[in-house]
Design an enzyme around this catalytic site. Structure first.
Site, PDB file in Angstrom:
ATOM      1  N   GLY A 205     103.509  46.924  28.163  1.00 39.35           N
ATOM      2  CA  GLY A 205     103.170  45.680  27.554  1.00 39.35           C
ATOM      3  C   GLY A 205     104.436  45.138  26.467  1.00 39.35           C
ATOM      4  N   PRO A 206     104.345  44.195  25.974  1.00 40.19           N
ATOM      5  CG  PRO A 206     103.683  41.839  25.450  1.00 40.19           C
ATOM      6  CD  PRO A 206     103.182  43.249  26.146  1.00 40.19           C
ATOM      7  N   PRO A 207     106.905  44.465  23.267  1.00 39.26           N
ATOM      8  CG  PRO A 207     109.145  44.056  22.809  1.00 39.26           C
ATOM      9  CD  PRO A 207     107.912  43.539  23.774  1.00 39.26           C
ATOM     10  N   GLY A 208     105.851  45.702  20.059  1.00 43.82           N
ATOM     11  CA  GLY A 208     105.084  45.588  18.964  1.00 43.82           C
ATOM     12  C   GLY A 208     103.645  45.514  19.148  1.00 43.82           C
ATOM     13  CE  LYS A 211     104.994  49.281  24.479  1.00 41.87           C
ATOM     14  NZ  LYS A 211     105.096  48.082  23.864  1.00 41.87           N
ATOM     15  CB  THR A 212     104.379  53.750  18.933  1.00 38.04           C
ATOM     16  OG1 THR A 212     105.274  53.163  19.547  1.00 38.04           O
ATOM     17  CG2 THR A 212     104.694  55.166  18.400  1.00 38.04           C
ATOM     18  CD  GLU A 427     108.936  18.523  14.083  1.00 41.52           C
ATOM     19  OE1 GLU A 427     108.201  19.116  14.758  1.00 41.52           O
ATOM     20  OE2 GLU A 427     109.927  19.050  14.228  1.00 41.52           O
ATOM     21  CG  HIS A 430     107.181  17.221  19.112  1.00 38.91           C
ATOM     22  ND1 HIS A 430     107.428  17.001  20.552  1.00 38.91           N
ATOM     23  CD2 HIS A 430     108.373  17.908  18.482  1.00 38.91           C
ATOM     24  CE1 HIS A 430     108.925  17.761  20.420  1.00 38.91           C
ATOM     25  NE2 HIS A 430     109.346  18.067  19.343  1.00 38.91           N
ATOM     26  CG  ASP A 503     111.520  19.722  21.447  1.00 36.81           C
ATOM     27  OD1 ASP A 503     111.061  20.856  21.016  1.00 36.81           O
ATOM     28  OD2 ASP A 503     111.838  18.629  20.721  1.00 36.81           O
TER      29      ASP A 503
HETATM   30  P1  ADP Z   1     104.989  49.212  20.189  1.00 38.23           P
HETATM   31  O1  ADP Z   1     105.419  50.892  20.389  1.00 38.23           O
HETATM   32  O2  ADP Z   1     104.161  48.759  21.238  1.00 38.23           O
HETATM   33  O3  ADP Z   1     106.325  48.540  20.248  1.00 38.23           O
HETATM   34  P2  ADP Z   1     104.074  50.032  17.677  1.00 38.23           P
HETATM   35  O4  ADP Z   1     102.790  50.981  18.014  1.00 38.23           O
HETATM   36  O5  ADP Z   1     105.242  50.533  17.086  1.00 38.23           O
HETATM   37  O6  ADP Z   1     104.319  49.095  18.927  1.00 38.23           O
HETATM   38  O7  ADP Z   1     103.212  49.064  16.372  1.00 38.23           O
HETATM   39  C1  ADP Z   1     104.288  48.626  15.575  1.00 38.23           C
HETATM   40  C2  ADP Z   1     103.382  48.373  14.153  1.00 38.23           C
HETATM   41  O8  ADP Z   1     102.639  47.102  14.766  1.00 38.23           O
HETATM   42  C3  ADP Z   1     102.299  49.577  14.035  1.00 38.23           C
HETATM   43  O9  ADP Z   1     102.925  50.335  12.947  1.00 38.23           O
HETATM   44  C4  ADP Z   1     101.381  48.476  13.320  1.00 38.23           C
HETATM   45  O10 ADP Z   1     101.540  48.716  12.022  1.00 38.23           O
HETATM   46  C5  ADP Z   1     101.217  47.174  14.169  1.00 38.23           C
HETATM   47  N1  ADP Z   1     100.427  47.108  15.157  1.00 38.23           N
HETATM   48  C6  ADP Z   1     100.611  46.762  16.347  1.00 38.23           C
HETATM   49  N2  ADP Z   1      99.591  46.594  17.087  1.00 38.23           N
HETATM   50  C7  ADP Z   1      98.559  46.944  16.283  1.00 38.23           C
HETATM   51  C8  ADP Z   1      97.125  46.935  16.783  1.00 38.23           C
HETATM   52  N3  ADP Z   1      96.477  46.793  17.655  1.00 38.23           N
HETATM   53  N4  ADP Z   1      96.272  47.472  15.630  1.00 38.23           N
HETATM   54  C9  ADP Z   1      96.777  47.497  14.241  1.00 38.23           C
HETATM   55  N5  ADP Z   1      98.256  47.615  14.109  1.00 38.23           N
HETATM   56  C10 ADP Z   1      98.965  47.129  15.271  1.00 38.23           C
HETATM   57 ZN    ZN Z   2     111.100  19.120  18.831  1.00 40.70          ZN
END
Ligand code: ADP
Ligand code: ZN
Length: 603
Positions: A205-208, A211-212, A427, A430, A503
């Site tokens: 999946g996308p970053p953030g 997953k961790t 704006e 749009h 745009d």
């Molecule tokens: P990834 O490993 O997918 O890049 P992380 O697991 O490191 O993302 O998430 C980074 C931070 O984003 C986490 O420490 C948390 O604070 C927040 N976060 C991301 N997804 C969630 C979620 N589903 N629920 C709560 N917090 C989340």
């Molecule tokens: Zn514009």
């Protein structure tokens, strides 16, 4: 881990050097020390002292004569003369003949001086130097000796361990992983039947998106140790170290089984091997070692490997074949409900006003990842502190969305009056085009406060619920909406500006996708001209068609965008007075909400 092999050769050298140094010390320094006690006199003095019976001991050497006076404190030295009767005279004077006149100091002391002291000195020096060197090398020293050992961090179960409840949304992923938790909690149930757990699970999946967090939550829920390592750490430093790090990581993991091994950014080592010229040999060896390790352990030994990536399509097929990372758990960007839950989870950590409407905020933050939402909540808390308030309000949260998405408000950026007018028209252009095409989402809020991100204005579109499918008409309307900014500039100001670059880029991308990927042009029908190569990072595409077709596609894209631009212009022209009213309002207030917008439009 600490069984450092002592480098043998250098130590032998060390001893040899000390030995040679001692010899030199004895040869050069000791005589000097000894000589400092000797007083040179001429032969006449020696003869007169002999005559006066002032000589206690005497030593006649082949090139010099050493003697002491009666007190015995000073050693005298004089040269040798052709003096045949000397011995007789000395004897008559009562001198004692001896052969060790200088060695009168205690033999033990001299031994200490000549052998032990230098040895101690050199030993201390060597010790000191090696300590200095260690200090200089600092952290890297420990690294040097730990070469080949993985520095996998061990998260032993702790009271603040992450649980599934901490990960908001992502219900499918959690459901998928709960089977692993169940297995780790009572493996007997599975082994009885003969079922074996997958060894590797790929979180994609996308970053953030958490997953961790999910991997940690699996460890937390099943109460097992958690080893984590990033793929890039394997290939970071020394050639040949990656493979041994993998070996070591798995050795540790097997000792601690049952446990979770988490490999972040697995694409750093697991990239496809074929077709790379002069590829990274190191990465390849590391990958091979990983594959070997995964094959090496039996299905049910309790080591579960979770790996995360946002580029699953780049992974080597050997890594994803059955028996390795054969299970794939998608961890997608949160939907509206997911976003609301994530906001609530993070809002628990801060003090929030009771009447905050999280759903409304979630709606405004469409497309934000979990990490971005967590960041927004924190920004809101910071904003409340800056304002000297004790609780976070709805306004803080709404403002923080813009901060995270569009960058901080630029307090001192100065727009000239004319620029501000152009931005206002752009704006509103749009928004007006969007509002007049019924199928497009209405605006939530427009601001023309410059942001540090470089955007001069910002239109917040609101999605009501989630769309998974878009009709051809909807995409065309979206392109028209994107064209609305530039169209308004042209109509109202009579000049076009650089403000529309983003745009234009978006509109072109959409138009191209319609033709090459969505089969939405009569000329090509359902034929794919492009494939997506990078689904989770920006969606890069590569063309899969002939050069002539490419030229044809380009022509179609141009005419499609042109058509929508004309449509936008036509909408704006027929609503010219509304366009002026709205732009004037925005120009004066710098902000217009969706409600205000509709109010003016319907007036
Ligand atoms: P990834 O490993 O997918 O890049 P992380 O697991 O490191 O993302 O998430 C980074 C931070 O984003 C986490 O420490 C948390 O604070 C927040 N976060 C991301 N997804 C969630 C979620 N589903 N629920 C709560 N917090 C989340
Ligand atoms: Zn514009």
């Amino acid at each position: 881990m600490d069984n450092i092999k002592k480098p043998k050769k250098p130590f032998i050298f060390y001893y040899v050097i000390v030995f040679v140094a001692i010899i030199l010390f004895n040869a050069l320094v000791m005589p000097k020390i000894a000589e400092s006690k000797i007083k040179d006199v001429d032969y006449g003095t020696f003869m007169s002292m002999t005559e006066n019976k002032q000589i206690d001991k005497v030593e006649v050497q082949y090139n010099q004569i050493l003697f002491t006076d009666l007190e015995g404190k000073v050693v005298y030295r004089t040269g040798v003369m052709n003096d045949p009767n000397l011995t007789d005279r000395l004897y008559a004077a009562g001198a004692k003949f001896t052969s060790e006149i200088i060695e009168e100091s205690s033999p033990i002391l001299s031994f200490l001086l000549s052998w032990i002291l230098p040895f101690l000195m050199f030993w201390a020096l060597g010790h000191f130097l090696s300590k200095q060197l260690m200090k200089k090398a600092g952290g890297s020293n420990s690294m040097m000796f730990n070469m080949g050992n993985s520095n996998a961090k061990v998260y032993v179960k702790s009271s603040n361990g992450i649980r599934f409840a901490d990960v908001a949304g992502e219900d499918e992923a959690k459901e998928n992983l709960s089977e692993i938790v169940d297995y780790l909690n009572n493996p007997g149930k599975y082994t009885e039947i003969g079922a074996s757990m997958p060894k590797g699970i790929l979180l994609v999946g996308p970053p953030g998106t958490g997953k961790t967090m999910l991997a940690k939550a699996v460890a937390g829920e099943s109460n097992v140790p958690f080893f984590s390592m990033s793929g890039s750490e394997f290939v970071e430093m020394f050639v040949g170290m990656g493979a041994s790090k993998v070996r070591d990581l798995f050795k540790q993991a097997k000792e601690k089984a049952p446990c979770i091994v988490f490999i972040d950014e697995i694409d750093a080592i697991g990239q496809k091997r074929e077709g790379r010229i002069g590829g990274n040999d190191e990465r390849e060896q590391t990958l091979n070692q990983l594959l070997t390790e995964m094959d090496g352990f039996e299905g049910n030994n309790g080591v579960i490997i979770l790996a995360a990536t946002n580029r699953p399509e780049t992974l080597d097929p050997a890594l994803t074949r059955p028996g390795r990372f054969d299970r794939r758990v998608p961890v997608e960007l949160p939907d509206l409900k997911g976003r609301e839950e994530i906001l609530k989870v993070h809002a628990k950590k801060i003090r929030v006003d009771a009447d905050v409407d999280f759903l409304r905020i979630a709606r405004m933050a469409s497309g934000a990842s979990g990490a971005e939402l967590a960041n927004m909540v924190n920004e809101a808390a910071l904003r409340a502190v800056r304002a000297g308030r004790k609780v976070v309000t709805q306004e803080d949260l709404e403002e923080s969305i813009e901060v995270v998405i569009a960058g901080y408000q630029k307090k001192n950026a100065i727009l000239t009056d004319k620029e501000k007018m152009v931005v206002a028209y752009h704006e509103i252009g749009h928004a007006l085009v969007a509002a007049k095409q019924t199928a497009s989402a209405p605006v939530q809020k427009i601001t023309i406060v410059p942001r540090t991100s470089g955007a001069l204005g910002y239109t917040m579109q609101v999605e009501e619920g989630n769309h998974y499918l878009m009709t051809k008409e909807e995409i065309e309307n979206k392109i028209a909406t994107l064209a609305g900014g530039r169209a308004a500039e042209e109509i109202a100001v009579g000049a076009i500006t650089t403000g529309a670059s983003n745009d234009i880029e978006q509109a072109t991308k959409l138009a191209r996708s319609m033709i090459t990927r969505f089969g939405m042009s009569e000329n090509f029908g359902m034929v794919a001209m492009e494939t997506v190569t990078n689904q989770y990072l920006g969606g890069d595409t590569s063309l899969t068609c002939s050069a002539e077709t490419q030229a044809e596609i380009d022509r179609l894209v141009v005419s499609l965008v042109k058509k929508q631009y004309e449509k936008a212009k036509q909408i704006l022209c027929s609503n010219r007075s509304k366009l002026d009213d709205l732009a004037k309002y925005l120009y004066q207030n710098e902000t217009i909400t969706g409600d205000e917008f509709m109010h003016i439009l319907e007036a």
